[in-house]
Design an enzyme around this catalytic site. Structure first.
Site, PDB file in Angstrom:
ATOM      1  N   ILE A 193       3.794  11.299   3.756  1.00 12.56           N
ATOM      2  CA  ILE A 193       2.829  11.748   2.755  1.00 12.56           C
ATOM      3  C   ILE A 193       1.567  12.250   3.460  1.00 12.56           C
ATOM      4  O   ILE A 193       0.947  13.218   3.027  1.00 12.56           O
ATOM      5  CB  ILE A 193       2.477  10.594   1.773  1.00 12.56           C
ATOM      6  N   THR A 200       6.261   1.273   8.199  1.00 17.23           N
ATOM      7  CA  THR A 200       7.578   1.917   8.327  1.00 17.23           C
ATOM      8  C   THR A 200       7.940   2.238   9.781  1.00 17.23           C
ATOM      9  O   THR A 200       7.080   2.271  10.650  1.00 17.23           O
ATOM     10  CB  THR A 200       7.580   3.236   7.542  1.00 17.23           C
ATOM     11  N   CYS A 218      -0.046   3.864  10.307  1.00 18.35           N
ATOM     12  CA  CYS A 218       0.572   4.993   9.613  1.00 18.35           C
ATOM     13  C   CYS A 218       1.208   5.932  10.625  1.00 18.35           C
ATOM     14  O   CYS A 218       0.523   6.448  11.508  1.00 18.35           O
ATOM     15  CB  CYS A 218      -0.439   5.761   8.776  1.00 18.35           C
ATOM     16  N   SER A 258       0.812  -1.211   0.000  1.00 20.54           N
ATOM     17  CA  SER A 258       0.000   0.000   0.000  1.00 20.54           C
ATOM     18  C   SER A 258       0.850   1.269   0.000  1.00 20.54           C
ATOM     19  O   SER A 258       1.864   1.358   0.686  1.00 20.54           O
ATOM     20  CB  SER A 258      -0.883   0.000   1.240  1.00 20.54           C
TER      21      SER A 258
END
Lengths: 313, 311
Positions: free
Chosen positions: B75, B198, B134, B25
């Site tokens: 982002i 991440t 995220c 993704s």
């Protein structure tokens, strides 16, 4: 009016020449594999390629400038975007010219490329400059490293509109930062005579500025442009401004475009990971149709934008 | 060239993939962005970028910075919102045979549920991936993924509305014990776990003494994180997934077949390609060939035999 994005691909290219132009500037000529011809034959000025430099060797230690000694130790992961300063593409052969300046670990590696070496690149990417039929004169505004796509654009403009009058305004911090210019000191005038032969060969009148006054007008290129526009008052319907350079310069150019009512296209620069619209990192804040904010992507929607669609900050 | 003697298929719950390669993704767009570079039909699966209830502009720039063998991104879940996604992007998926999973995100549990409900109506989708990891948004995201109680709650609530769609829960590595989070997700209905998202990280510009990213921090991805990812995948496989019979979709810095095989040996049923696609957009397809060659070399007839075979 915007050119349709051409199909893009991954190609290998062989180095025809990688020539130094003074201490920091280089001209890299690449011949692309034959398969690329169909992709690049319709490429427009302002488009770019993403070059994989991760496999390139570093120069020997003593040739690494002191300011890059630390960053040169870093492994490169991402490709680097470069607009073309020229492209010659036919059914038989595609040659692209890239002008670059050694600024970091990636361009430091590019410097070691030799004739016959190969590199891998993705392209052609993004949308280039729009060339409207009705314009009689074009003003090119280049700041710092912004000259390359405008050099390509100048050639295309002259080819498509033989009668178009082109004036170039070029600015840099100092005389030594005037990228890709041939500098000769005229002893009688005691002033350096600076020409960009790619502009000169198309009879493009070029005005130079430097922040420190070491060549040409002392001040920003946009101040010089403003003076000139104030004197000449070119008709907006017949004129177009094309600009490429640092964001502050583009923002000032956009403001002049509004003030003098001359349409303007700018080529923006952003850090980008992929160059093909996947990573969403190269966002450019623009106005949407309903007056709100929208982020466009420099890689896919740009790098060339109309100055009045960008929200300058 | 396909070698007919090697079976590349792997199972993700009730779904059989033609091979173990899946796009991660946020690195492959919504559906058709990679068309110029590969035949999407050659992929085992496709996970779209994150979709939220309302469109999101995302963070200010700079949103990325390169690091040693890696990159940071912040982002900020920029996306077109679920309504537009269903109208414009889901129909594009009809062109392919590949199973599509949609990554979903939100600021509240209600938002996740609302997005999941809408997407559960799309016949074309094989499943949803719950992004509770995220690191680049102020609300939601990773706050859910680091608290086992919240993971239970959000997984349970979303599971109720996804009907027959497979539910993947994507884990963050930014926790003390990833297995505890994995267990919470599995206990509350996750069909598949994906890992890893991440690592929260920072790069400082020493000239300005400011973080490079506008968001100050970002998520580290790329080859730099691969050995940690392999370790975490193996840990979750051994401590949770294997006994629960829950397949793992795993990745972190994969850019070639050797990397992918490492993850499969560690316990992954499928391998995700993320940052690798930024550098070489066709790398997923090349990896499939490489896995086939490895199997030939090791006399392996089915790639599924490799899953979790770590000695």
């Amino acid at each position: 009016m915007t050119t349709l994005p051409s199909k893009k691909g991954i190609f290998t290219a062989s180095v025809l020449q990688n020539r130094g132009m003074g201490a920091q500037f280089f001209r890299l000529s690449l011949e692309l594999e034959k398969r690329a011809n169909a992709f690049f034959c319709a490429a427009s000025a302002g488009q770019f390629v993403e070059i994989d430099v991760s496999q390139l060797a570093l120069p020997v230690e003593k040739l690494i400038p002191e300011n890059l000694a630390d960053s040169s130790q870093r492994n490169i992961l991402l490709r680097r975007p470069f607009s073309f300063a020229d492209i010659d593409s036919s059914n038989d052969c595609t040659i692209i010219e890239i002008l670059y300046c050694v600024l970091g670990p990636a361009t430091l590696r590019m410097k070691t490329l030799k004739t016959g070496d190969t590199v891998n690149l993705i392209g052609p990417l993004g949308n280039g400059f729009t060339i409207p039929e009705e314009k009689k004169s074009a003003i090119l505004v280049a700041g710092g490293m912004g000259a390359p796509p405008l050099i390509h654009l100048a050639k295309v403009l002259k080819k498509q509109h033989q009668d178009i009058e082109i004036t170039a305004f070029v600015g840099a911090k100092t005389k030594n930062d005037l990228a890709f210019f041939d500098i000769k000191t005229d002893k009688l005038k005691k002033k350096p005579d600076i020409t960009l032969h790619q502009f000169a060969k198309h009879n493009i009148k070029t005005f130079i500025s430097t922040d420190d006054g070491s060549a040409g007008f002392k001040g920003f290129v946009t101040e010089m442009l403003k003076n000139r526009l104030g004197e000449n008052k070119p008709a907006g319907a017949e004129t177009i401004i094309y600009a490429c350079g640092p964001e502050a310069m583009l923002s000032a150019t956009a403001a002049l475009s509004g003030e003098f009512k001359i349409p303007c296209q700018v080529s923006l620069e952003r850090l980008m990971a992929c160059g093909i619209g996947l990573c969403q990192s190269c966002a450019v804040k623009c106005k949407d149709k309903n007056g709100g904010d929208v982020y466009k992507l420099c890689c896919k929607d740009g790098p060339v934008f109309w100055a009045d669609e960008v929200i300058w900050e | 060239m396909k070698n007919k003697n090697i079976d590349l298929t792997v199972n993700l719950g009730t779904l059989k993939l033609i091979n173990p390669l899946i796009t991660a993704s946020g690195t492959c767009g919504y559906a058709d962005e990679l068309d110029d570079f590969m035949d999407i039909n050659q992929l085992g699966g496709f996970i779209t970028k994150s979709i939220t209830l309302n469109p999101r502009l995302g963070n200010d720039v700079p949103r990325i910075v390169e690091t040693d063998s890696g990159m940071l991104n912040a982002i900020g879940l920029a996306n077109i919102g679920v309504e537009k996604f269903v109208q414009e992007k889901v129909p594009l998926m009809e062109r392919y045979k590949t199973p599509f999973f949609v990554n979903i995100a939100g600021q509240t549990i209600d938002e996740y549920v609302a997005v999941a409900e809408k997407l559960a109506q799309c016949k074309r989708l094989a499943g949803l991936e719950l992004n509770i990891s995220c690191p680049n948004v102020k609300k939601g995201g990773i706050t859910f993924g680091t608290d086992p109680a919240l993971v239970r709650q959000i997984t349970g609530e979303v599971k109720k509305v996804v009907n027959d769609k497979l539910l993947i829960v994507k884990l963050t590595p930014n926790v003390t014990d990833i297995s505890e989070i994995a267990r919470a997700a599995v206990d509350s209905g996750a069909d598949i776990l994906s890992l890893i998202n991440t690592f929260t990280a920072m790069v400082i510009d020493i000239e300005t003494k400011k973080p490079v990213l506008a968001n100050r921090t970002g998520g580290l991805s790329g080859p730099a994180i691969k050995p940690i990812a392999v370790y975490l995948v193996n840990k979750v496989y051994n401590e949770v997934a294997k006994s629960a019979g829950v397949p793992l979709v795993a990745g972190g810095g994969v850019r070639n077949a050797s990397d992918a095989i490492e993850f499969i040996i560690a316990g992954a049923a499928a391998v995700t390609i993320g940052t690798g696609s930024f550098v070489n957009p066709d790398c997923a397809v090349k990896i499939i060939d490489g896995i086939e060659k490895y199997c030939l070399r090791h006399n392996i007839t089915a790639v599924a035999e490799l899953i979790g075979c770590l000695k």
